[in-house]
Scaffold this motif. Structure first.
Motif, PDB file in Angstrom:
ATOM      1  N   UNK A 152       2.347  -6.938  -1.197  1.00 28.27           N
ATOM      2  CA  UNK A 152       1.300  -5.831  -0.727  1.00 28.27           C
ATOM      3  C   UNK A 152       1.989  -5.259   0.445  1.00 28.27           C
ATOM      4  N   UNK A 153       2.712  -5.912   1.354  1.00 29.37           N
ATOM      5  CA  UNK A 153       3.108  -5.430   2.556  1.00 29.37           C
ATOM      6  C   UNK A 153       4.258  -4.449   2.136  1.00 29.37           C
ATOM      7  N   UNK A 154       5.133  -4.761   1.373  1.00 28.60           N
ATOM      8  CA  UNK A 154       6.529  -4.133   0.890  1.00 28.60           C
ATOM      9  C   UNK A 154       5.769  -2.720   0.172  1.00 28.60           C
ATOM     10  N   UNK A 155       4.670  -2.641  -0.535  1.00 30.43           N
ATOM     11  CA  UNK A 155       4.312  -1.648  -0.982  1.00 30.43           C
ATOM     12  C   UNK A 155       3.678  -0.486  -0.038  1.00 30.43           C
ATOM     13  N   UNK A 156       2.733  -1.004   0.907  1.00 31.78           N
ATOM     14  CA  UNK A 156       2.457  -0.225   2.018  1.00 31.78           C
ATOM     15  C   UNK A 156       3.849   0.318   2.750  1.00 31.78           C
ATOM     16  N   UNK A 157       4.501  -0.431   3.307  1.00 30.08           N
ATOM     17  CA  UNK A 157       5.917  -0.080   3.971  1.00 30.08           C
ATOM     18  C   UNK A 157       6.875   0.937   3.266  1.00 30.08           C
ATOM     19  N   UNK A 158       6.744   0.878   1.998  1.00 31.89           N
ATOM     20  CA  UNK A 158       7.597   1.695   1.095  1.00 31.89           C
ATOM     21  C   UNK A 158       6.834   2.998   1.395  1.00 31.89           C
ATOM     22  N   UNK A 159       5.524   3.163   1.053  1.00 35.28           N
ATOM     23  CA  UNK A 159       4.738   4.506   0.922  1.00 35.28           C
ATOM     24  C   UNK A 159       4.867   5.045   2.442  1.00 35.28           C
ATOM     25  N   UNK A 160       4.854   4.251   3.508  1.00 31.19           N
ATOM     26  CA  UNK A 160       4.956   4.823   4.774  1.00 31.19           C
ATOM     27  C   UNK A 160       6.233   5.403   4.970  1.00 31.19           C
ATOM     28  N   UNK A 161       7.310   4.678   4.310  1.00 36.73           N
ATOM     29  CA  UNK A 161       8.636   5.394   4.775  1.00 36.73           C
ATOM     30  C   UNK A 161       8.720   6.599   4.114  1.00 36.73           C
ATOM     31  N   UNK A 162       7.999   6.931   2.826  1.00 33.09           N
ATOM     32  CA  UNK A 162       8.606   8.043   2.182  1.00 33.09           C
ATOM     33  C   UNK A 162       7.711   9.220   2.849  1.00 33.09           C
ATOM     34  N   UNK A 163       6.342   8.775   3.418  1.00 33.51           N
ATOM     35  CA  UNK A 163       5.283   9.805   4.002  1.00 33.51           C
ATOM     36  C   UNK A 163       6.153  10.232   5.282  1.00 33.51           C
ATOM     37  N   UNK A 164       6.897   9.314   6.156  1.00 29.94           N
ATOM     38  CA  UNK A 164       7.385   9.776   7.505  1.00 29.94           C
ATOM     39  C   UNK A 164       8.433  10.268   7.104  1.00 29.94           C
ATOM     40  N   UNK A 165       9.334  10.196   6.077  1.00 27.27           N
ATOM     41  CA  UNK A 165      10.715  10.828   5.911  1.00 27.27           C
ATOM     42  C   UNK A 165      10.330  12.383   4.987  1.00 27.27           C
TER      43      UNK A 165
END
Length: 553
Positions: free
Chosen positions: A357-370
């Motif tokens: 679950x942490x990986x899913x949220x971190x991957x989403x955050x990375x795409x949004x920030x970049x």
């Protein structure tokens, strides 16, 4: 097994992963007729004119056909406009269902032994006779039409479709079907998720959308639910005005039957399947009237799922409301479910790895920030990030910046991961309190009018994020979360949700200590609250406001 394919049975029961047996679709059989002009001689009075019949059959997934193939809707295919005007009553039977007004539970009336309260949520509204409704699990419909009337030209833009009142009910037995659940607390709100090994998803078509008619409450939502009026014997849709319609062989065609005996006045159609699901606690309750938080979070989560798994076309998402005992608000769950009955095993993988679950949220955050849209001040999301979520129908309610804030808040508690029994044990009163506080600020601004203008702007107050309140020529500073103790002459320590400090006001104005009270959190501590607030009042330095949800709406 019970006249069912053994592989379908095993996959529906969750004993086999289902990669090849999708949910059964709904069939439309079109019967088009036209006069047979092949006969050379004109028909005599004793000789009936012959008609030529043409048969066509179409199959659509139940998820789309529950509306596309609904009675009185138009289905456009192969240059034809087919109007659905009959429901097949032989492939499935009409049955009485009892629908809970408070939660998503529904049950066949014949299988209920105790009708006093809902077996899932305990609502006494379950016993109401008005909650018992006739429903049909639709599997086949018909369109009986004149051939010439069904034809449309390619240039025609007149393609009308009906809009229906639909609702997806996610029925989960929390005592039996929760496989594993986790809690991940952070500084702002409680967060958690759970894997449901067997969720019953039941989507109901309550008839054409309307604003006038009988209202019915289902799963906390009150709407006009007109249903469909059909013949009990042949399934023909009955017109709102004019003579009844029946098939040629229907026994009600010429029989003198009372309307109650011949017609189903309010029939609901539904589809149902059992699958695995992931329920995620949405960081917003139903008291947050905007869709900004829920839509932004849903789109961000699905973005993370796509980044984590790759192809997730078979996964669907919906919001499900769950009642909270003794509260005016309801929890909101984001339900990610497998559209393949029984599930494909994708969602179960998330519970086999603690960091999934942490990986899913971190991957989403990375795409949004970049994402490149961050460089455009006019954009708060784009199709490269959040808008790519193909199930989003409310793009105007999706915010990249809001999604980033929520993801960061959730991930701030990633080191606090804790296994729990079920998601229902997580209290959300702190989340509700924050929503109530936000409503208070909005309510203050809405109190302005032409002769008393009110503006509120954000600014730092005592080194924390607060607000500047301007009422006419007067200025006040609003400071959130203020500890009032002996330093302020208050002998009993308490924390005010807000203190409104006078900056430029008529002489003698006192600061106002504001408490926004949610019933669930404060119902068992009234005496303690009264003691603290009376201590503030007796200090002589403050005025005290105690506000509930109804006060700020």
């Amino acid at each position: 097994i019970n006249h069912k394919d053994i592989f379908n049975f095993l996959s529906d029961e969750g004993l086999l992963p289902n990669y090849a047996f999708p949910e059964a679709g709904i069939i439309l059989k079109a019967i088009l007729f036209r006069k047979d002009d092949s006969e050379s001689e004109a028909p005599s009075e004793n000789k009936k004119r012959k008609y030529e019949k043409m048969f066509f059959e179409y199959n659509r997934s139940a998820s789309s056909a529950i509306s596309e193939f609904a009675p009185d809707n138009n289905f456009y295919v192969d240059g034809r406009k087919l109007t659905i005007n009959q429901v097949d009553l032989t492939t499935s039977q009409i049955a009485k269902w009892r629908l809970c007004p408070n939660c998503s539970h529904a049950q066949l009336e014949d299988s209920i032994s105790d009708k006093a309260a809902c077996p899932q949520c305990g609502s006494p509204g379950w016993a109401d006779a008005g909650q018992v409704r006739n429903m049909l699990k639709v599997q086949m419909v018909y369109s009986n039409m004149d051939y010439s009337k069904s034809l449309i030209s390619d240039e025609s833009d007149d393609r009308s479709s009906k809009f229906y009142c639909r609702q997806m009910l996610v029925d989960v037995d929390e005592d039996k079907d929760i496989h594993k659940a986790y809690r991940m607390d952070n500084d702002e709100f409680a967060f958690g998720y759970e894997f449901v090994k067997k969720a019953v998803l039941r989507e109901i078509n309550f008839g054409e959308s309307d604003i006038a008619g009988e209202r019915l409450t289902v799963s906390g939502i009150e709407e006009v639910r007109k249903g469909f009026k059909i013949c009990k014997f042949c399934g023909k849709l009955q017109p709102a005005k004019g003579n009844p319609e029946h098939t040629y062989t229907c026994k009600a065609r010429n029989a003198q039957l009372d309307s109650d005996d011949a017609y189903e006045e309010c029939l609901f159609l539904y589809r149902e399947f059992v699958t695995e699901a992931l329920r995620v606690l949405v960081p917003a309750t139903t008291m947050d009237s905007t869709q900004l938080r829920t839509e932004s979070f849903t789109a961000a989560f699905m973005l993370g799922m796509k980044e984590f798994f790759g192809n997730v076309d078979h996964l669907r998402a919906c919001l499900s409301e769950v009642p909270v005992a003794d509260a005016d608000y309801r929890k909101q769950y984001l339900v990610i479910y497998d559209s393949v009955p029984g599930g494909t095993g994708y969602l179960k993988q998330l519970m086999q790895h603690d960091n999934a679950m942490t990986d899913i949220l971190e991957k989403a955050l990375a795409v949004l920030e970049d994402c490149s849209c961050k460089n455009d001040p006019q954009k708060d999301g784009c199709y490269h990030c959040l808008y790519a979520y193909r199930q989003s129908n409310n793009i105007g309610q999706i915010s990249r910046s809001r999604a980033i804030r929520m993801l960061k808040a959730i991930l701030s508690g990633k080191d606090n991961l804790e296994m729990i029994t079920k998601l229902g044990n997580i209290p959300v009163n702190s989340l509700f309190e924050s929503e109530l506080e936000g409503k208070f600020i909005a309510a203050l601004e809405q109190m302005g009018h032409e002769t008393r203008r009110i503006t509120i702007t954000k600014q730092l107050v005592n080194n924390k994020e607060g607000y500047l309140l301007k009422v006419g020529s007067c200025l006040w500073e609003i400071e959130p979360q203020v500890m009032l103790d002996n330093l302020y002459g208050v002998p009993v320590q308490s924390r005010a949700d807000f203190v409104i400090w006078p900056v430029r006001t008529p002489e003698g104005q006192k600061p106002v200590a504001v408490f926004t009270d949610g019933f669930l959190y404060h119902k068992d501590k009234v005496a303690d609250d009264t003691l603290k607030r009376e201590a503030i009042r007796r200090s002589g330095r403050f005025r005290v406001w105690s506000l509930t949800w109804k006060d700020v709406l």
